[in-house]
Design a protein around this motif. Structure first.
Motif, PDB file in Angstrom:
ATOM      1  N   ARG A 135       0.918  -1.298   0.057  1.00  0.00           N
ATOM      2  CA  ARG A 135       0.012   0.041   0.047  1.00  0.00           C
ATOM      3  C   ARG A 135       0.945   1.383   0.022  1.00  0.00           C
ATOM      4  N   GLN A 136       1.821   1.379   0.746  1.00  0.00           N
ATOM      5  CA  GLN A 136       2.634   2.649   0.902  1.00  0.00           C
ATOM      6  C   GLN A 136       3.701   2.700  -0.231  1.00  0.00           C
ATOM      7  N   HIS A 137       4.027   1.771  -0.841  1.00  0.00           N
ATOM      8  CA  HIS A 137       4.800   1.909  -2.081  1.00  0.00           C
ATOM      9  C   HIS A 137       3.956   2.374  -3.231  1.00  0.00           C
ATOM     10  N   SER A 171      -8.572 -10.308  -1.081  1.00  0.00           N
ATOM     11  CA  SER A 171      -9.411  -9.406  -1.418  1.00  0.00           C
ATOM     12  C   SER A 171      -8.951  -8.022  -1.275  1.00  0.00           C
ATOM     13  N   ALA A 172      -8.255  -7.621  -0.085  1.00  0.00           N
ATOM     14  CA  ALA A 172      -7.826  -6.171   0.045  1.00  0.00           C
ATOM     15  C   ALA A 172      -6.688  -6.012  -1.172  1.00  0.00           C
ATOM     16  N   LEU A 194      -6.734  -2.902  -3.866  1.00  0.00           N
ATOM     17  CA  LEU A 194      -5.837  -2.251  -4.123  1.00  0.00           C
ATOM     18  C   LEU A 194      -5.294  -1.958  -5.447  1.00  0.00           C
ATOM     19  N   ALA A 195      -5.265  -3.049  -6.092  1.00  0.00           N
ATOM     20  CA  ALA A 195      -4.743  -3.205  -7.501  1.00  0.00           C
ATOM     21  C   ALA A 195      -5.545  -2.558  -8.349  1.00  0.00           C
ATOM     22  N   ALA A 196      -6.893  -2.685  -8.072  1.00  0.00           N
ATOM     23  CA  ALA A 196      -7.934  -2.097  -8.878  1.00  0.00           C
ATOM     24  C   ALA A 196      -7.845  -0.633  -9.039  1.00  0.00           C
ATOM     25  N   LEU A 241       0.118  -1.640  -9.546  1.00  0.00           N
ATOM     26  CA  LEU A 241       0.236  -2.711  -8.863  1.00  0.00           C
ATOM     27  C   LEU A 241      -0.428  -3.933  -9.632  1.00  0.00           C
ATOM     28  N   THR A 242       0.629  -4.902  -9.528  1.00  0.00           N
ATOM     29  CA  THR A 242      -0.038  -6.152 -10.306  1.00  0.00           C
ATOM     30  C   THR A 242      -0.088  -7.321  -9.375  1.00  0.00           C
TER      31      THR A 242
END
Length: 228
Positions: free
Chosen positions: A19-21, A39-40, A44-46, A52-53
């Motif tokens: 999350r922070q990066h 799920s979290a 975050l990726a979406a 983020l992948t």
């Protein structure tokens, strides 16, 4: 912008580092054993705009590690965080031991970080960093008993990665070992001293400040040297 690979990215410290990066604008390769159950991480990726992948990787399985690394592309990796871990048998019992759980602990927390490093090493060069999440339980100065498998695995990780640091010095690849603090995660429990947010922020700063001269050192999340 850095390219960052993180194992154990689905929860706890790994998720918070992810999350922070992402928030810092970095490209993040999130490596997790079961993407469908994270799920979290998927949310975050979406919302990351492609920064983020998520890639399937079981660090205890050689074929899965190689496949996950290949699936993540071919971009150079600036920082690799080895975060994935398990608590091992708890409580530790002198009279009996669950050897299957011991084997799992060492496959994930000793062999796993080396497997992952081997898979990404062709994409790492001078200035790249391998940051391994260790534990204060790895230190001979830890004044309590118990946690035999976990403490043994983290101690083995520390010594192994010190050897790796020596062997990668000529390539300019920096290796670090970090005690993340006693963190409020599934493993650390609600009574722990610091939040994942605090731990991850400290780890990120320590990682950013790491130099080749201090490669192989064991530090705390706040930058202090950890007695070993």
């Amino acid at each position: 912008m850095a390219t960052v690979a993180i194992t154990g990215a689905g929860r706890g410290i790994g998720l918070e580092l992810t999350r922070q990066h992402v928030a810092a604008g970095d490209r993040v390769l999130a490596l997790v054993r079961n993407p469908g159950g994270a799920s979290a991480l998927a949310e975050l990726a979406a919302s990351s705009g492609g920064k983020l992948t998520v890639h399937a990787m079981d660090v205890a399985d050689d074929a899965s590690v190689k496949a996950g690394a290949a699936d993540s592309g071919s971009d150079a990796v600036d920082v690799l965080y080895n975060v994935a871990g398990v608590p091992g048998p708890i409580p530790a019992e002198l009279e009996t031991s669950d050897w299957a759980e011991w084997d799992e602990a060492f496959r994930i927390m000793v062999q796993g970080p080396l497997r992952v490093l081997q898979a990404f090493l062709p994409r790492m060069g001078a200035g790249s960093k391998v940051i391994n999440i260790s534990s204060q339980l790895a230190a001979s100065t830890w004044p309590y008993g118990g946690f035999y498998a976990y403490a043994g695995a983290k101690a083995a990780l520390n010594r192994m990665m010190r050897s790796v640091a020596i062997d990668l010095k000529e390539r300019g690849v920096i290796v670090g070992l970090v005690h993340p603090g006693w963190v409020q995660t599934d493993m650390g429990g609600e009574a722990a001293e610091i939040t994942p947010t605090e731990s991850a922020a400290g780890i990120r700063k320590v990682a950013a400040d790491w130099t080749l001269e201090t490669s192989g050192d064991f530090l705390k999340w706040n930058g202090e040297t950890h007695a070993w």
